[in-house]
Design a protein around this motif. Structure first.
Motif, PDB file in Angstrom:
ATOM      1  N   UNK A 111      -0.849   7.066   2.660  1.00 19.17           N
ATOM      2  CA  UNK A 111      -1.466   8.363   2.980  1.00 19.17           C
ATOM      3  C   UNK A 111      -0.528   9.374   3.250  1.00 19.17           C
ATOM      4  N   UNK A 112       0.482   9.068   4.043  1.00 18.73           N
ATOM      5  CA  UNK A 112       1.655   9.623   4.682  1.00 18.73           C
ATOM      6  C   UNK A 112       2.405  10.443   3.301  1.00 18.73           C
ATOM      7  N   UNK A 113       2.812   9.791   2.528  1.00 19.62           N
ATOM      8  CA  UNK A 113       3.424  10.068   1.329  1.00 19.62           C
ATOM      9  C   UNK A 113       2.499  11.075   0.415  1.00 19.62           C
TER      10      UNK A 113
ATOM     11  N   UNK B 126      -4.800  -0.154   8.332  1.00 22.97           N
ATOM     12  CA  UNK B 126      -3.906  -0.906   7.806  1.00 22.97           C
ATOM     13  C   UNK B 126      -2.373  -0.116   7.779  1.00 22.97           C
ATOM     14  N   UNK B 127      -1.310  -0.439   8.192  1.00 22.89           N
ATOM     15  CA  UNK B 127      -0.005   0.439   8.178  1.00 22.89           C
ATOM     16  C   UNK B 127       0.455   0.642   6.842  1.00 22.89           C
ATOM     17  N   UNK B 128       0.237  -0.255   5.702  1.00 24.63           N
ATOM     18  CA  UNK B 128       0.628   0.277   4.392  1.00 24.63           C
ATOM     19  C   UNK B 128      -0.318   1.226   3.876  1.00 24.63           C
ATOM     20  N   UNK B 129      -1.495   1.172   4.279  1.00 19.74           N
ATOM     21  CA  UNK B 129      -2.448   2.313   3.731  1.00 19.74           C
ATOM     22  C   UNK B 129      -1.818   3.702   4.362  1.00 19.74           C
TER      23      UNK B 129
ATOM     24  N   UNK C 197       7.811  -2.108   2.464  1.00 22.45           N
ATOM     25  CA  UNK C 197       7.928  -1.986   0.941  1.00 22.45           C
ATOM     26  C   UNK C 197       7.442  -0.851   0.311  1.00 22.45           C
ATOM     27  N   UNK C 198       6.544  -0.227   0.756  1.00 16.78           N
ATOM     28  CA  UNK C 198       5.876   1.095   0.444  1.00 16.78           C
ATOM     29  C   UNK C 198       6.784   2.212   0.509  1.00 16.78           C
ATOM     30  N   UNK C 199       7.240   2.007   1.756  1.00 19.17           N
ATOM     31  CA  UNK C 199       8.384   3.292   2.279  1.00 19.17           C
ATOM     32  C   UNK C 199       9.418   3.182   1.264  1.00 19.17           C
TER      33      UNK C 199
END
Ligand SMILES: *Cc1c(COP(=O)(O)O)cnc(C)c1O
Length: 456
Positions: A55-57, A48-51, A8-10
């Protein structure tokens, strides 16, 4: 469910990026510290994957380049048609291995159909074999590997078994203006990176009479590397004439058509590619002019046996099927499913849409060149036959360099340089499906502002 938060974040960030692509600064510029957000000690514990996605973005954002956008004219770079960006997202989610048919019947089928469609679209011989590679570099490598197999097999030598040590000498000839990935592919193949050169004319086209002379210096196995679309001028080698010279001499003809081969999809431009159906092997990119996301390219050969002999391998645990196994046509073993996005691109555009996109790019390149020809102190160096424009500004090399820097600093557009006839020049390549006349005019304004300020 464990995928939802991260995806969802991606998705949200991907759409924000794509929505902003037309208006954001094209290149962040040299002052950016792209390392800052990424650097750090090796993490000891997980997150956590969404975190991690957030962070990647945040880390990537300062160093991202809008090279998929409408005013990036450097190198030869395509964007991503909407269905192809979506197809690649699905390919990652499905995570199919497009090596063996048994590993993913869907991935194998998509490649089989998309490759056949591309072959027809590009005027390649209808019985040609094909493989999906990362780029034209590897497509050049694969086509030339098939050629190496074929010319040495004719001389009674099994290069896959015995290598090149003690093999009959293969005379390799390339045009003087061939793309640098050709000598690179020749190096990988053990031929060395300095092929004999056939002369090129003022636009970079190989001269067939020179090729005939160079080939006459040897007998026995020979490979010729021609190109459809010079990376600086867009000019096409006269492939039909070159194919005739190769036929007389029994030489394998490879054509690098990384972007230029797509001219074959347009009834208006197809004449430029005359003779490509006679080439023994051909390389082209899908990530340039077809506007499929990186990385994606195709190799074709008219000798499927040589193609497979050069690429395939066996192992007790590898279950080769009755139908087409993608790995048998490319250097890689395990590989991502590139066929989905290519299939999607051709469905999204159709034959007419591909032709229109290619023609529009060429029209826009001409619009740019025509406007510059009217400006004092600007010289368009090439015949604008395709989507490439080569330009010099003022009467010194410094002037051209300063104009290019001015364009980049404006953030409005991005251009790259080259050396043509021994002097620096600006290259301008229109290959993105999004680019409009307004984008060209906006870029022209930035170019003329830079040029006039350097002049003054
Ligand atoms: C871009 C290009 C290549 C190399 O293609 P990659 O996709 O970077 O591997 C080879 N030849 C020509 C003419 C090109 O324009």
């Amino acid at each position: 469910m464990e995928h939802h938060a991260a995806l969802d974040a991606a998705h949200r960030h991907a759409l924000a990026w794509l929505d902003g692509l037309r208006e954001r600064r094209v290149h962040p510029g040299p002052g950016v510290d792209a390392m800052a957000g990424f650097a750090g000690p090796l993490p000891g514990h997980g997150e956590d994957p969404a975190t991690v996605v957030e962070a990647l973005v945040a880390a990537a954002e300062p160093g991202l380049v809008a090279s998929a956008g409408p005013r990036y004219f450097g190198y030869v770079i395509g964007g991503g048609l909407p269905s192809t960006v979506a197809a690649d997202q699905l390919a990652a989610a499905w995570d199919q291995v497009a090596g063996l048919e048994v590993m993913s019947p869907a991935a194998a089928a998509a490649e089989e159909v998309a490759g056949a469609w591309a072959r027809e679209l590009l005027g390649v011989a209808p019985d040609a074999s094909y493989g999906f590679t990362t780029g034209a570099q590897m497509a050049n490598f694969t086509g030339l590997a098939a050629g190496r197999h074929a010319v040495l097999a004719r001389a009674g030598w099994d290069v896959e078994r015995d290598g090149l040590q003690g093999a009959p000498r293969v005379h390799v000839v390339a045009g003087a203006q061939s793309h640098s990935t050709i000598p690179q592919a020749l190096r990988f193949l053990g031929f060395g990176g300095t092929p004999d050169h056939a002369e090129a004319d003022g636009q970079g086209r190989m001269v067939p009479s020179s090729l005939r002379e160079v080939l006459a210096r040897s007998e026995g196995p020979a490979i010729v590397c021609a190109q459809a679309g010079n990376v600086d001028t867009g000019a096409f080698d006269p492939v039909a004439e070159i194919a005739e010279v190769c036929r007389e001499r029994g030489a394998w003809l490879h054509v690098d058509g990384a972007f230029g081969l797509w001219a074959a999809a347009s009834p208006r431009l197809r004449h430029l590619t005359a003779g490509v159906e006679l080439a023994d092997s051909l390389a082209t990119d899908c990530h340039k002019w077809l506007n499929v996301p990186y990385d994606s390219a195709l190799v074709f050969t008219r000798d499927p046996e040589a193609h497979m002999a050069a690429m395939t391998w066996q192992a007790a645990y590898v279950q080769v099927g009755e139908s087409r196994d993608p790995f048998q046509f490319v250097p890689e073993s395990s590989r991502r499913a590139r066929g989905f996005a290519v299939w999607a691109a051709i469905r999204e555009l159709g034959r007419e849409g591909v032709a229109a996109m290619v023609e529009r790019s060429c029209d826009l390149a001409r619009r740019f060149a025509d406007a510059l020809r009217d400006e004092p102190g600007v010289e368009v160096l090439n015949e604008v036959v395709l989507n490439q424009v080569l330009v010099r500004f003022g009467d010194s090399d410094e002037h051209t360099a300063a104009v290019m820097q001015g364009i980049r600093d404006s953030g409005e557009a991005w251009v790259s340089g080259t050396v043509w006839d021994g002097r620096p020049a600006m290259r301008f390549s229109v290959s993105n499906w999004m680019t409009t006349e307004a984008d060209i005019d906006r870029t022209l304004a930035a170019v003329l502002t830079a040029h006039r300020s350097v002049t003054a």
